[in-house]
Motif scaffolding. Structure first.
Motif, PDB file in Angstrom:
ATOM      1  N   TRP A 100       5.960   4.705   1.793  1.00  0.00           N
ATOM      2  CA  TRP A 100       5.583   5.672   2.812  1.00  0.00           C
ATOM      3  C   TRP A 100       5.711   7.113   2.331  1.00  0.00           C
ATOM      4  O   TRP A 100       5.800   8.033   3.127  1.00  0.00           O
ATOM      5  N   GLY A 101       5.704   7.289   1.022  1.00  0.00           N
ATOM      6  CA  GLY A 101       5.768   8.628   0.460  1.00  0.00           C
ATOM      7  C   GLY A 101       7.179   9.161   0.308  1.00  0.00           C
ATOM      8  O   GLY A 101       7.376  10.302  -0.132  1.00  0.00           O
ATOM      9  N   THR A 102       8.172   8.357   0.660  1.00  0.00           N
ATOM     10  CA  THR A 102       9.563   8.766   0.578  1.00  0.00           C
ATOM     11  C   THR A 102      10.444   7.525   0.614  1.00  0.00           C
ATOM     12  O   THR A 102      10.003   6.453   1.045  1.00  0.00           O
TER      13      THR A 102
ATOM     14  N   THR B 161      12.813   9.879   7.521  1.00  0.00           N
ATOM     15  CA  THR B 161      11.492  10.501   7.357  1.00  0.00           C
ATOM     16  C   THR B 161      10.388   9.485   7.618  1.00  0.00           C
ATOM     17  O   THR B 161       9.353   9.809   8.235  1.00  0.00           O
ATOM     18  N   ILE B 162      10.598   8.256   7.154  1.00  0.00           N
ATOM     19  CA  ILE B 162       9.606   7.201   7.395  1.00  0.00           C
ATOM     20  C   ILE B 162       9.407   7.002   8.896  1.00  0.00           C
ATOM     21  O   ILE B 162       8.277   6.953   9.397  1.00  0.00           O
ATOM     22  N   ILE B 163      10.497   6.906   9.632  1.00  0.00           N
ATOM     23  CA  ILE B 163      10.421   6.692  11.084  1.00  0.00           C
ATOM     24  C   ILE B 163       9.706   7.852  11.772  1.00  0.00           C
ATOM     25  O   ILE B 163       8.905   7.663  12.687  1.00  0.00           O
TER      26      ILE B 163
ATOM     27  N   ALA C  55       9.078  -0.063   0.280  1.00  0.00           N
ATOM     28  CA  ALA C  55       9.319   0.266  -1.123  1.00  0.00           C
ATOM     29  C   ALA C  55       9.944   1.655  -1.209  1.00  0.00           C
ATOM     30  O   ALA C  55       9.652   2.544  -0.399  1.00  0.00           O
ATOM     31  N   THR C  56      10.796   1.850  -2.188  1.00  0.00           N
ATOM     32  CA  THR C  56      11.465   3.140  -2.363  1.00  0.00           C
ATOM     33  C   THR C  56      10.792   4.017  -3.398  1.00  0.00           C
ATOM     34  O   THR C  56      11.218   5.146  -3.634  1.00  0.00           O
TER      35      THR C  56
ATOM     36  N   SER D 178       0.822  -1.204   0.000  1.00  0.00           N
ATOM     37  CA  SER D 178       0.000   0.000   0.000  1.00  0.00           C
ATOM     38  C   SER D 178       0.861   1.261   0.000  1.00  0.00           C
ATOM     39  O   SER D 178       2.051   1.237   0.353  1.00  0.00           O
ATOM     40  N   ASN D 179       0.234   2.374  -0.398  1.00  0.00           N
ATOM     41  CA  ASN D 179       0.899   3.668  -0.437  1.00  0.00           C
ATOM     42  C   ASN D 179       0.355   4.593   0.641  1.00  0.00           C
ATOM     43  O   ASN D 179      -0.863   4.605   0.898  1.00  0.00           O
ATOM     44  N   PHE D 180       1.243   5.367   1.242  1.00  0.00           N
ATOM     45  CA  PHE D 180       0.841   6.440   2.154  1.00  0.00           C
ATOM     46  C   PHE D 180       1.430   7.737   1.610  1.00  0.00           C
ATOM     47  O   PHE D 180       2.644   7.894   1.544  1.00  0.00           O
TER      48      PHE D 180
END
Length: 552
Positions: free
Chosen positions: A491-493, A498-500, A521-522, A466-468
């Motif tokens: 995670w949008g990045t 930034t994810i954390i 995913a990158t 999934s995408n956020f």
């Protein structure tokens, strides 16, 4: 000794005002005419039309029931032969009268014809009813054409025809008729079908007590009506098809210890300003099935209003349900107040705009009786979905919400997009609030907090593929003591730091579980856009039967 009553002829007191007094048993075929001094006709006692006798009432005749609570009992044949210019009028009587103007019993209904009549209340107009055991019963179809009903009158199917004993039952059909301030009722679960075709129905009340075919409305114009279900022990059925409705209310109520299945089914219709209210109490087991299909709906309010209302499968075969299928639904509030009540909401192949679906209940979130929300192939635009007591199954849907999409149980969201409505600020907004959730191949975007979860057990929250996007504060805000499995998502990045920073979990408060976000995913995933094409046929086992017994 056999005694016959005959038609009584007489002049009224005024020499300038001729009339005919009628009553008794017709001994032979009889014609009532408006020619000469015979018209109008006043019933001074019950009038009986026996078998093999025909009463013909010609255009322009007026029949008055003002002299007392009398009826025309038809066990033979009746021909009402009005025209568009000269109707036959039946009028007079009192709202307290127990008898109907016309009563059909032990006759072949198809041999009766009623055309261009006008029935003026408050006395009840027409009823068909069964006869005693072993006697001749009504058969065939009573057809009423191009007639009007007004001023508080009533038409009723009051017979009792158990389908196991009567595979073929009589029926009553109204074609191209007009109803104003009229009650249409079926007397009990086994009553005869009532059909209304190509008619106008204004300011009326329906009492659909009969099951099986029940009351069917087809290709009618309806304004300002009430459909009220009572306390029957079996099924009560009302069907509405290919009709235009403005301002209607459906009420479910009464008191019954026995099972009652209320069925209200709409197909291929345009509905505006519509309210459904289910009023129940501790002593009821009254599941309601409400189906809208292939219809355009505007401003519908559905409220379950009850105290200590609950469902037991011992007493009833099916829990309450509301279904929208192939509908366009604009502006509405579906508020469910159902304490401990099992029920389901299904929305399939539909577009809902500015619709609020919420529940108000004192039931504990952990109570085990299931409540379900099914959404398949739905565009849900600029509305509210707050169902904290419902287990949701959402797939192939595009949802934009004005408040958090709130669900419970082991819910699933797949092949869907959850976004924020442009009508609210992103500040403090939350996309999804859930206890247990399996989220896969979906996108959550444009909120302050994308997903807030409260896992109630190990592996109760699992997020994958999934995408956020563009969630400003947190992508995931975990408030439960158990870990969240969230591997293989974007995670949008591609920046791990930034994810954390956009995950709130154990590492921010050790009272909460950890969000396991590894193998992220990158770059953006296909998510819902990569799902196989939607095919409703794969899910037909979850849909309801067609509401069109007469065919589309």
């Amino acid at each position: 000794m056999r005694v016959y009553f005959v038609v009584i002829l007489g002049l009224l007191c005024s020499s300038s005002e001729a009339a005919t007094n009628v009553g008794g048993v017709l001994l032979g075929n009889t014609v009532w005419s408006n020619v000469g001094s015979a018209n109008p006709y006043y019933l001074t006692k019950d009038l009986h039309v026996p078998r093999n006798v025909t009463l013909t009432i010609q255009a322009g005749v007026v029949i008055n029931f003002v002299q007392g609570d009398f009826e025309i009992l038809v066990k033979g044949n009746l021909k009402i032969e009005g025209t568009s210019l000269q109707r036959v009028t039946l009028e007079g009587g009192s709202a307290t009268d127990l008898k109907y103007m016309l009563k059909f019993q032990s006759t072949q209904l198809a041999l009766t014809s009623i055309r261009y009549a006008q029935f003026k209340g408050p006395k009840s107009a027409i009823q068909i009813i069964h006869s005693g055991t072993g006697l001749q019963q009504n058969s065939g179809e009573l057809v009423v054409d191009s007639s009007t009903f007004s001023d508080g009158t009533r038409v009723s199917a009051n017979g009792i025809y158990p389908r196991a004993s009567f595979p073929s039952v009589p029926s009553m059909t109204f074609r191209s008729c007009s109803f104003s301030q009229t009650t249409i009722s079926s007397g009990n679960t086994e009553s005869e079908p009532i059909r209304m075709l190509n008619s106008n129905i204004f300011y009326g009340t329906f009492y659909p007590e009969a099951g099986n075919e029940g009351i069917e409305i087809n290709n009618c114009t309806i304004r300002n009506i009430t459909i009220e279900y009572g306390a029957q022990t079996q099924v009560s059925m009302f069907r509405l098809n290919a009709s235009n409705v403005i301002n209607a209310t459906v009420k479910y109520g009464g008191r019954s210890w026995m099972s009652t299945n209320y069925k209200f089914i709409v197909g291929q219709s345009v509905i505006r300003d519509f309210t459904i209210s289910i009023i129940s109490n501790y002593e009821q087991y009254n599941p309601a099935q409400i189906i809208f299909e292939d219809s355009s709906l505007y401003n519908i309010t559905t409220a379950y209003i009850n105290l200590y209302y609950y469902y037991y499968s011992y007493y009833s075969t099916m829990p309450p349900s509301i279904t929208f299928r192939n509908c366009k639904f604009t502006l509405g509030n579906l508020t469910l107040l159902m304490n401990y009540q099992e029920h389901s909401i299904s929305i399939i192949n539909s577009v809902l705009t500015k619709v609020n679906i919420t529940i108000v209940s004192v039931a504990d979130l952990t109570y085990t009786i299931p409540k379900s929300l099914i959404m398949r192939n739905v565009s849900f635009i600029d509305g509210d979905l707050r169902l904290p007591y419902h287990e949701a199954k959402i797939m192939y849907s595009n949802i934009t919400v004005r408040s958090p999409l709130t669900i419970n149980g082991t819910s699933t969201i797949s092949c869907s997009s959850i976004g924020r409505s442009g009508s609210i600020s992103q500040t403090d907004s939350v996309g999804i609030i859930a206890a247990g959730l399996i989220l896969s191949r979906s996108t959550v975007k444009n909120f302050a907090i994308g997903l807030r979860v409260r896992p109630l057990s190990i592996n109760s929250v699992n997020i994958s593929e999934s995408n956020f996007y563009s969630n400003t504060q947190y992508n995931i805000d975990s408030k439960g003591i158990y870990d969240v499995t969230a591997t293989g998502n974007y995670w949008g990045t591609n920046n791990a730091g930034t994810i954390i920073s956009k995950i709130n979990d154990y590492w921010d408060n050790i009272n909460y579980g950890e969000v396991l976000y590894n193998n992220f995913a990158t770059s953006s995933l296909a998510a819902e856009t990569g799902c196989e094409p939607y095919e409703e046929g794969a899910y037909n086992y979850q849909t309801t039967n067609s509401p069109y017994p007469w065919g589309k």
